[in-house]
Design a protein around this motif. Sequence first.
Motif, PDB file in Angstrom:
ATOM      1  N   ILE A 149      30.559  52.433  42.434  1.00  0.00           N
ATOM      2  CA  ILE A 149      32.305  51.838  41.739  1.00  0.00           C
ATOM      3  C   ILE A 149      32.271  50.361  42.229  1.00  0.00           C
ATOM      4  N   THR A 150      32.217  49.556  41.436  1.00  0.00           N
ATOM      5  CA  THR A 150      32.256  48.355  42.010  1.00  0.00           C
ATOM      6  C   THR A 150      33.758  47.208  41.382  1.00  0.00           C
ATOM      7  N   PRO A 151      33.605  46.349  42.153  1.00  0.00           N
ATOM      8  CA  PRO A 151      34.653  45.226  41.663  1.00  0.00           C
ATOM      9  C   PRO A 151      34.172  43.951  41.218  1.00  0.00           C
ATOM     10  N   TRP A 152      35.388  43.222  40.610  1.00  0.00           N
ATOM     11  CA  TRP A 152      35.176  42.287  39.899  1.00  0.00           C
ATOM     12  C   TRP A 152      35.158  40.877  40.036  1.00  0.00           C
ATOM     13  N   ASN A 153      34.229  40.303  41.692  1.00  0.00           N
ATOM     14  CA  ASN A 153      34.034  39.394  42.825  1.00  0.00           C
ATOM     15  C   ASN A 153      32.561  39.187  42.330  1.00  0.00           C
ATOM     16  N   VAL A 175      27.015  54.667  37.424  1.00  0.00           N
ATOM     17  CA  VAL A 175      27.715  52.864  37.773  1.00  0.00           C
ATOM     18  C   VAL A 175      29.394  53.282  37.274  1.00  0.00           C
ATOM     19  N   LYS A 176      29.762  53.107  37.582  1.00  0.00           N
ATOM     20  CA  LYS A 176      31.923  52.635  36.822  1.00  0.00           C
ATOM     21  C   LYS A 176      31.797  51.116  37.474  1.00  0.00           C
ATOM     22  N   PRO A 177      31.330  49.909  36.620  1.00  0.00           N
ATOM     23  CA  PRO A 177      31.859  48.821  36.934  1.00  0.00           C
ATOM     24  C   PRO A 177      33.245  48.777  36.775  1.00  0.00           C
ATOM     25  N   SER A 178      33.275  46.975  37.367  1.00  0.00           N
ATOM     26  CA  SER A 178      35.007  46.891  37.020  1.00  0.00           C
ATOM     27  C   SER A 178      35.336  46.413  35.901  1.00  0.00           C
ATOM     28  N   GLU A 179      36.773  47.063  35.604  1.00  0.00           N
ATOM     29  CA  GLU A 179      37.002  46.846  33.635  1.00  0.00           C
ATOM     30  C   GLU A 179      36.818  45.333  33.510  1.00  0.00           C
ATOM     31  N   PHE A 180      37.140  44.612  34.039  1.00  0.00           N
ATOM     32  CA  PHE A 180      37.279  43.385  34.072  1.00  0.00           C
ATOM     33  C   PHE A 180      36.150  42.066  33.741  1.00  0.00           C
ATOM     34  N   THR A 228      32.422  49.926  46.968  1.00  0.00           N
ATOM     35  CA  THR A 228      33.172  48.964  47.397  1.00  0.00           C
ATOM     36  C   THR A 228      34.637  47.649  46.495  1.00  0.00           C
ATOM     37  N   GLY A 229      35.591  48.019  47.059  1.00  0.00           N
ATOM     38  CA  GLY A 229      36.651  47.589  46.233  1.00  0.00           C
ATOM     39  C   GLY A 229      38.325  46.926  47.430  1.00  0.00           C
ATOM     40  N   SER A 230      39.043  47.639  46.978  1.00  0.00           N
ATOM     41  CA  SER A 230      40.323  47.343  47.947  1.00  0.00           C
ATOM     42  C   SER A 230      40.220  48.755  48.585  1.00  0.00           C
ATOM     43  N   THR A 231      41.453  48.760  49.779  1.00  0.00           N
ATOM     44  CA  THR A 231      41.427  49.481  50.768  1.00  0.00           C
ATOM     45  C   THR A 231      42.282  50.542  50.206  1.00  0.00           C
ATOM     46  N   ARG A 232      42.966  50.376  49.552  1.00  0.00           N
ATOM     47  CA  ARG A 232      43.841  51.203  48.763  1.00  0.00           C
ATOM     48  C   ARG A 232      42.908  52.049  47.707  1.00  0.00           C
ATOM     49  N   THR A 233      42.448  51.408  47.183  1.00  0.00           N
ATOM     50  CA  THR A 233      41.254  52.645  46.157  1.00  0.00           C
ATOM     51  C   THR A 233      40.041  53.518  46.799  1.00  0.00           C
ATOM     52  N   GLY A 234      40.475  52.734  47.796  1.00  0.00           N
ATOM     53  CA  GLY A 234      39.184  53.503  48.798  1.00  0.00           C
ATOM     54  C   GLY A 234      39.441  54.603  49.521  1.00  0.00           C
ATOM     55  N   GLU A 251      33.159  49.721  51.781  1.00  0.00           N
ATOM     56  CA  GLU A 251      33.041  48.512  51.826  1.00  0.00           C
ATOM     57  C   GLU A 251      34.462  47.397  50.797  1.00  0.00           C
ATOM     58  N   LEU A 252      35.179  47.623  51.186  1.00  0.00           N
ATOM     59  CA  LEU A 252      36.677  47.223  51.603  1.00  0.00           C
ATOM     60  C   LEU A 252      37.099  45.856  51.847  1.00  0.00           C
ATOM     61  N   GLY A 253      38.870  45.241  52.466  1.00  0.00           N
ATOM     62  CA  GLY A 253      38.994  44.343  52.221  1.00  0.00           C
ATOM     63  C   GLY A 253      38.710  43.739  53.586  1.00  0.00           C
ATOM     64  N   CYS A 284      36.671  36.269  47.520  1.00  0.00           N
ATOM     65  CA  CYS A 284      34.962  36.676  48.155  1.00  0.00           C
ATOM     66  C   CYS A 284      36.286  38.014  49.327  1.00  0.00           C
ATOM     67  N   CYS A 285      35.025  39.139  49.724  1.00  0.00           N
ATOM     68  CA  CYS A 285      35.932  39.695  50.574  1.00  0.00           C
ATOM     69  C   CYS A 285      35.588  39.342  52.288  1.00  0.00           C
ATOM     70  N   VAL A 286      34.390  38.721  52.193  1.00  0.00           N
ATOM     71  CA  VAL A 286      34.259  38.262  54.038  1.00  0.00           C
ATOM     72  C   VAL A 286      34.977  36.577  54.015  1.00  0.00           C
ATOM     73  N   GLU A 382      48.190  39.551  55.173  1.00  0.00           N
ATOM     74  CA  GLU A 382      47.169  40.024  54.125  1.00  0.00           C
ATOM     75  C   GLU A 382      46.158  39.126  53.532  1.00  0.00           C
ATOM     76  N   GLU A 383      45.364  40.488  52.978  1.00  0.00           N
ATOM     77  CA  GLU A 383      44.009  39.611  52.143  1.00  0.00           C
ATOM     78  C   GLU A 383      44.756  38.953  50.702  1.00  0.00           C
ATOM     79  N   ILE A 384      44.510  37.734  50.828  1.00  0.00           N
ATOM     80  CA  ILE A 384      45.037  36.837  49.850  1.00  0.00           C
ATOM     81  C   ILE A 384      44.299  36.694  48.191  1.00  0.00           C
TER      82      ILE A 384
HETATM   83  P1  NAD Z   1      40.195  47.664  43.718  1.00  0.00           P
HETATM   84  O1  NAD Z   1      40.101  48.384  44.149  1.00  0.00           O
HETATM   85  O2  NAD Z   1      40.619  46.939  42.269  1.00  0.00           O
HETATM   86  O3  NAD Z   1      38.873  48.070  42.214  1.00  0.00           O
HETATM   87  C1  NAD Z   1      37.286  48.462  42.698  1.00  0.00           C
HETATM   88  C2  NAD Z   1      37.050  49.461  41.620  1.00  0.00           C
HETATM   89  O4  NAD Z   1      37.228  50.888  41.912  1.00  0.00           O
HETATM   90  C3  NAD Z   1      37.069  48.954  40.156  1.00  0.00           C
HETATM   91  O5  NAD Z   1      35.757  49.322  39.656  1.00  0.00           O
HETATM   92  C4  NAD Z   1      37.577  49.806  39.365  1.00  0.00           C
HETATM   93  O6  NAD Z   1      37.552  50.538  38.941  1.00  0.00           O
HETATM   94  C5  NAD Z   1      37.700  51.284  40.555  1.00  0.00           C
HETATM   95  N1  NAD Z   1      38.808  51.963  40.638  1.00  0.00           N
HETATM   96  C6  NAD Z   1      40.744  51.380  40.759  1.00  0.00           C
HETATM   97  N2  NAD Z   1      41.020  52.768  40.752  1.00  0.00           N
HETATM   98  C7  NAD Z   1      40.231  54.137  40.969  1.00  0.00           C
HETATM   99  C8  NAD Z   1      40.189  55.220  41.637  1.00  0.00           C
HETATM  100  N3  NAD Z   1      41.705  55.840  41.077  1.00  0.00           N
HETATM  101  N4  NAD Z   1      39.006  56.059  41.198  1.00  0.00           N
HETATM  102  C9  NAD Z   1      37.884  55.798  41.216  1.00  0.00           C
HETATM  103  N5  NAD Z   1      37.667  53.967  40.933  1.00  0.00           N
HETATM  104  C10 NAD Z   1      38.964  53.317  41.313  1.00  0.00           C
HETATM  105  O7  NAD Z   1      39.200  46.384  44.036  1.00  0.00           O
HETATM  106  P2  NAD Z   1      38.907  45.325  42.946  1.00  0.00           P
HETATM  107  O8  NAD Z   1      40.314  44.925  42.544  1.00  0.00           O
HETATM  108  O9  NAD Z   1      38.089  45.040  41.928  1.00  0.00           O
HETATM  109  O10 NAD Z   1      38.128  44.206  44.131  1.00  0.00           O
HETATM  110  C11 NAD Z   1      38.570  43.437  45.029  1.00  0.00           C
HETATM  111  C12 NAD Z   1      39.230  44.317  46.249  1.00  0.00           C
HETATM  112  O11 NAD Z   1      37.311  44.573  46.833  1.00  0.00           O
HETATM  113  C13 NAD Z   1      39.336  43.119  47.669  1.00  0.00           C
HETATM  114  O12 NAD Z   1      40.234  43.738  48.523  1.00  0.00           O
HETATM  115  C14 NAD Z   1      38.499  42.566  48.538  1.00  0.00           C
HETATM  116  O13 NAD Z   1      38.329  42.356  49.937  1.00  0.00           O
HETATM  117  C15 NAD Z   1      37.394  43.754  47.876  1.00  0.00           C
HETATM  118  N6  NAD Z   1      35.871  43.563  48.173  1.00  0.00           N
HETATM  119  C16 NAD Z   1      35.408  44.187  49.149  1.00  0.00           C
HETATM  120  C17 NAD Z   1      33.677  43.805  49.360  1.00  0.00           C
HETATM  121  C18 NAD Z   1      32.986  44.281  50.546  1.00  0.00           C
HETATM  122  O14 NAD Z   1      32.290  44.478  50.321  1.00  0.00           O
HETATM  123  N7  NAD Z   1      33.959  44.420  51.385  1.00  0.00           N
HETATM  124  C19 NAD Z   1      33.112  43.128  48.443  1.00  0.00           C
HETATM  125  C20 NAD Z   1      33.994  42.705  47.576  1.00  0.00           C
HETATM  126  C21 NAD Z   1      35.072  42.782  47.416  1.00  0.00           C
END
Ligand code: NAD
Length: 488
Positions: A149-153, A175-180, A228-234, A251-253, A284-286, A382-384
């Motif tokens: 599962i991957t983010p959009w950045n 793979v479930k990529p970001s919907e954006f 990889t994505g936000s801490t809350r979704t993680g 891999e979170l925020g 960018c997460c880093v 906070e992560e801006i």
């Molecule tokens: P996000 O958490 O909103 O989404 C990430 C992915 O999770 C997307 O594909 C989304 O569709 C999916 N998702 C959303 N809800 C879900 C659920 N309930 N179950 C399963 N999957 C779900 O994050 P984002 O806005 O796409 O990306 C930005 C965040 O990612 C920032 O917090 C950034 O720091 C983090 N990030 C971390 C790293 C790293 O390597 N640590 C790298 C890049 C981005």
Amino acid sequence: MSARQYTHYIDGRFDGKETSYVDRNSPATGEMVARFASGEPADMDRAVAAARAAFDNGPWPQMSGMERAAMLNKYADLVHDNFDKLVRIEVEEVGKPIRFARGDIGGVVGLIRYAASLAMQMSGTTYTNLGAQKTALLMREPIGVVGLITPWNFPALILMQKVPFALAAGCTVVVKPSEFTSGSAFELAALATAAGIPEGVLNVVSGKGSVVGKALTQNPGIDFISFTGSTRTGQTVIEDSAKNVVKTSMELGGKSANIVFADADLDAAVDGALMGVFFNNGECCVSGSRLFVQSSVADEFVKRVAERSARLKVGNPFDEDTDIGAMIDEKHFSKVLAFVKSAVAEGAQLLTGGHAVEPSQGNFVQATVFDRVTPSMTIFKEEIFGPVLSVTRFETLDEVVGLANDSVYGLSNYVWSKNIDTVMTMAKKLKSGWVQANTIIDGAPQLPLTGVKGSGFGYEMGQAGFEEFTQLKTLFIHTGPRQPVFSQ
Ligand code: NAD
């Protein structure tokens, strides 16, 4: 220009099913650039079943490392041949400046080639010191079917920090990529098939995270989720995958510190301060979004950072000289501007920027620098995820260690000093998965990325990242006569 349209990629082909779509409008122009199938749980079930069949009965996990490496190298060649197309997709869908998108796709090629070399080296350990009659083999095996599962950045780059490593190990993937920003995931999956990687080994299902992402993490056919994505979704993903007792990697925020000591090469550190927060639009997460400057050099240093930030070019991401492109969508754009407002209200000193670029159709935010930021302020904590730098001054090493570690995150930290004692002391005291000295947001496929605290766990890239996609099976062998344990 007509928008690209993608249906799910399952079992080596686009399924072409009649479906509804998630439309993607360019964050820079508002124009529709792509449409991605809006998946349902049943689509995810089909993809997991294809990956499961390819793992349980298909040739991929049975191939030699040499054969898998050959296909991965062919895959790298095809990605290289499609370089310009992939770059264009990343710029259109993300809104990132084209020179950074080129760096991403170049990075993808390097990641695949490195992972190919790991396919050749997959091995376990043999214990011959267990006694004359005993030998043990730790056999390294692919972990199975993995959900990514991957983010959009960094849609292509982050995906490929995972995919080739999983494939090198002999896993199959959904793979479930970001919907954006799903375009490059689909293109990369089709290129894998063109490289000869068997059907069902790499599948992509697009759509909302709360629908198909959830269906992936709750699917009993999955053996490992790499997120990889936000801490809350993680946190949600961990909870959902716990139902099937599935291993996860997170891999979170981040909210990283970029620390400049008075004895640093200050010219390099000024440039590093800009790179730290404005690279990839600040999305960018880093990012080194919290800049700490030693007081004795702070006035002059901060003045130079603010002056150079004010000169950065914000706008059309396709222009070769653009430094900062568009924020990913309107919601995020408004959120970044709300952080700016909070900083002003809480008493930070605005040195430059602090507003949207006007007039404009896109989500453009001026490079923004705040001085005199204190740990109680929202922008310190906070992560801006935007082009907003906070500056805090410090006197001593111990003081800045305390400030840097004062965060719920622990992804990366950066230190600028010519003194090796300072660099090594800081590296040991900073709580983060990465520390970089006299450079920033640097990396190589060999070097693992990981976080601590709210930034997650598990490794991505490097030997450690590869091993995440494997597991050890212990084979204990007794040879020759065995003494009875029970006399009756
Ligand atoms: P996000 O958490 O909103 O989404 C990430 C992915 O999770 C997307 O594909 C989304 O569709 C999916 N998702 C959303 N809800 C879900 C659920 N309930 N179950 C399963 N999957 C779900 O994050 P984002 O806005 O796409 O990306 C930005 C965040 O990612 C920032 O917090 C950034 O720091 C983090 N990030 C971390 C790293 C790293 O390597 N640590 C790298 C890049 C981005």
